[in-house]
Every structure is written in C-alpha cells, then in structure tokens.
Design a protein around this motif. Structure first.
Motif, PDB file in Angstrom:
ATOM      1  N   ASP A  14      17.931 -49.370 -26.614  1.00  0.00           N
ATOM      2  CA  ASP A  14      16.949 -49.613 -27.312  1.00  0.00           C
ATOM      3  C   ASP A  14      17.350 -51.115 -28.425  1.00  0.00           C
ATOM      4  N   ASN A  15      16.893 -51.477 -29.312  1.00  0.00           N
ATOM      5  CA  ASN A  15      16.630 -52.885 -29.326  1.00  0.00           C
ATOM      6  C   ASN A  15      18.635 -52.822 -30.188  1.00  0.00           C
ATOM      7  N   SER A  44      13.231 -50.633 -21.224  1.00  0.00           N
ATOM      8  CA  SER A  44      13.807 -50.298 -22.932  1.00  0.00           C
ATOM      9  C   SER A  44      12.181 -50.686 -23.274  1.00  0.00           C
ATOM     10  N   LYS A  45      12.078 -49.826 -24.733  1.00  0.00           N
ATOM     11  CA  LYS A  45      10.626 -49.499 -25.714  1.00  0.00           C
ATOM     12  C   LYS A  45      10.506 -50.502 -26.590  1.00  0.00           C
ATOM     13  N   ASP A  46      11.710 -51.608 -27.096  1.00  0.00           N
ATOM     14  CA  ASP A  46      11.455 -52.178 -27.849  1.00  0.00           C
ATOM     15  C   ASP A  46      11.925 -53.527 -27.516  1.00  0.00           C
ATOM     16  N   ASP A  70       9.355 -52.828 -19.803  1.00  0.00           N
ATOM     17  CA  ASP A  70       8.329 -52.403 -20.295  1.00  0.00           C
ATOM     18  C   ASP A  70       8.449 -51.058 -20.620  1.00  0.00           C
ATOM     19  N   THR A  72       7.115 -48.634 -22.940  1.00  0.00           N
ATOM     20  CA  THR A  72       6.155 -47.830 -23.345  1.00  0.00           C
ATOM     21  C   THR A  72       5.292 -47.031 -23.246  1.00  0.00           C
ATOM     22  N   SER A  73       4.212 -47.750 -22.399  1.00  0.00           N
ATOM     23  CA  SER A  73       3.892 -46.484 -21.908  1.00  0.00           C
ATOM     24  C   SER A  73       4.109 -45.464 -20.573  1.00  0.00           C
ATOM     25  N   LEU A  75       5.902 -43.088 -22.384  1.00  0.00           N
ATOM     26  CA  LEU A  75       6.964 -42.198 -23.061  1.00  0.00           C
ATOM     27  C   LEU A  75       6.065 -41.031 -22.869  1.00  0.00           C
ATOM     28  N   ASP A  76       4.203 -41.137 -23.109  1.00  0.00           N
ATOM     29  CA  ASP A  76       3.301 -39.896 -22.877  1.00  0.00           C
ATOM     30  C   ASP A  76       4.329 -39.073 -22.050  1.00  0.00           C
ATOM     31  N   LYS A  79       7.111 -37.381 -23.068  1.00  0.00           N
ATOM     32  CA  LYS A  79       7.194 -36.419 -24.562  1.00  0.00           C
ATOM     33  C   LYS A  79       7.456 -34.843 -24.463  1.00  0.00           C
ATOM     34  N   GLU A  90      15.805 -42.875 -24.457  1.00  0.00           N
ATOM     35  CA  GLU A  90      16.267 -43.832 -23.339  1.00  0.00           C
ATOM     36  C   GLU A  90      17.085 -42.965 -22.611  1.00  0.00           C
TER      37      GLU A  90
END
Length: 296
Positions: A14-15, A44-46, A70, A72-73, A75-76, A79, A90
């Motif tokens: 992560d960042n 990473s997501k961020d 990335d 981010t897409s 993450l679902d 979950k 991560e």
C-alpha cells in the motif's frame, strides 16, 4: 535478452509501504548481476503517482522495468475472504498472479518488507519442474508443531490438509510456477479456497493447501526469519524445538543470509540485515538510508 531470460519479480504494497518497497528494490538492484534484466510488477490499490514516479526512476536508472498494477477493481472479488490478525488485503494479491500475468510462466514474489542480500538470478532460475512453488520451510511453525503450540500441528493436518506439517512453507518469498498454476490451480481456485473458511494465516494456508506435495524446497537463507521484540522467544526457544534438519538449516541461514524479513532494529545481533518494518509500523532510520529516494 529474450523475455524468457528476464527475471520477473512481483510485490504488493500500500502507499504507506512505498519507502520499504523502495528499499527492497534497491537491495535487489545492488546485489543482482548488472547483465540480468529485471521486470518488477507492483500490485497496489492506492500507490500515489508521486511514489510511482519515485520508484519508476529508481528502476529505470538500473535499466530494468517496473509495471504498476492497480487492483482497486479486484477488491470486490476479495471481500468474502476474512482476514485474520493484523493482515491487510495486500497479502491476498499474490493469489491473483496466475491470472494477472497470463504471459509470464514464472515469477518471484517478495513481501515488500524484505531486504535482499543475494543475487536473485540464482533464486529465480531454480528448476521447479512441474511443481507449483519454490519456497522455504518455516522454522517458527515447525517449532510450534513440535511442542511449543501443538494445536498448530493438529490445525495443519486436519484443517490445511498437510500429511507432513513440517513441510509448511513461508510465503513472504515464493517462486511461483504460474504456467502450472494456470493449469492446475488458477486464481479462481485459489480464491475459492481462501474464502472457504477462516484461515489462521490467509495466503500461507491457502498456498500450502494447494501446493502440498508439489513444492521445491529452497534453502532458508532466501527467507530468513528473524526475531523481533525484546524477548527473542523465537530464536531462543521456538526455532530450537523444530526438527533437527530444520533448525540446522536455520542456523546455516543465519550466516549465509540472502534475504530476510522483519527483526528488532535495536538489536541486529549476528544477522547483518534489517528490514523495513517494526511491529509498531514506525520507519527506522536504517531504512531511510537503504534507498536514495527515501534518504533522510
């Protein structure tokens, strides 16, 4: 140099871990033969554009490449996997690699809080045959199974499904045969297993369950577990309880470290390495000096 001769390395961060990731990358670049080209893949997501720019300049200065993925897409899709203890999402990103990199047949995954002291080319070119992974035995888990916490032995046998619990491997450094994973245990299978129950050690348990019996064991010097905190209970007690062959390899690794994970920075002891993370999450000044991009 052809694509097949290039060294592929994947990391997740992560960042907040950008400085530690930079330290890891710098340690790899400084210890790998200059003739070996490395392709880094950062999941990473961020990770901010600013930090991506820092890392890109760091790698391109060494004539290697870096690709930022990335997630981010994705993450679902993760979950439904229940994370335990201090783990963050991560740690699951390595389970996505077979599908994320369809044109790569082998990749070296490294946790972003590692420091590498050896030439990763020697590690990367390990012949895996048709095994799924190349990984190091876990002296901490072995010592617990051997008596310090016998419930873990029952867990590995009955829940993870290991016929030999002492074959449990670490996942902070794992050489993945992506071609074989795609054939026998694609990402969909890995995520199904990861979400099928609450695992004690999410990614590790999933990978150990899937790869059991299909592991090329690599010397522990490539994933040296070191103590943290003031009690040093692992190195002085738990590790010593592991089967003799495992504890012997751990002692060898202490004097031949090629990469390592978290330890107590105030007491580096005989291990001439330190890593970019403390239990509190504070950044020790030793890490600031590992990479010129994050030098204090």
């Amino acid at each position: 140099m052809s694509a097949s001769e290039r060294i592929s390395i994947a990391v997740a961060a992560d960042n907040n871990y950008a400085p530690y990731l930079s330290s890891l990358i710098q340690s790899i670049l400084e210890n790998t033969c200059k003739s070996d080209a490395i392709d880094f893949f950062v999941m990473s997501k961020d990770l901010t554009r600013r930090n991506q720019s820092f890392l890109r300049h760091q790698v391109e200065d060494a004539s290697s490449t870096i690709t930022f993925i990335d997630l981010t897409s994705m993450l679902d899709a993760l979950k439904d996997i229940e994370l335990t203890d201090w783990f963050t999402v991560e740690i699951l990103f390595r389970l996505l690699l077979p599908d994320l990199l369809p044109n790569i047949d082998k990749i070296l995954y490294l946790d972003s809080d590692m420091i590498v002291l050896g030439d990763v080319a020697d590690l990367f070119h390990t012949d895996l045959g048709d095994n799924l992974t190349g990984a190091c035995l876990d002296p901490d888990m072995a010592g617990n199974c051997a008596g310090y916490d016998p419930d873990r032995k029952a867990y590995l046998i009955n829940e993870v499904g290991l016929s030999n619990p002492y074959d449990y491997f670490q996942s902070g450094m794992i050489l993945m045969n992506l071609a074989q994973f795609r054939q026998d245990a694609p990402t969909s299978t890995l995520l199904h297993i990861a979400s099928s129950r609450t695992w004690k050690y999410n990614d590790r348990d999933t990978l150990n369950k899937v790869a059991h019996g299909r592991v090329t064991f690599i010397h522990m010097k490539w994933n040296l577990l070191v103590d943290w905190g003031d009690e040093e209970i692992r190195s002085k007690t738990i590790f010593t309880m592991a089967p003799e062959y495992i504890f012997k390899e751990y002692k060898e690794a202490l004097f031949l470290p090629a990469s390592s994970i978290m330890r107590d920075f105030k007491n580096p002891g005989i291990t001439p390495i330190w890593i970019g993370r403390t239990v509190s999450g504070d950044m020790p000044e030793t890490v600031h000096c590992t990479s010129k991009y994050y030098c204090a």
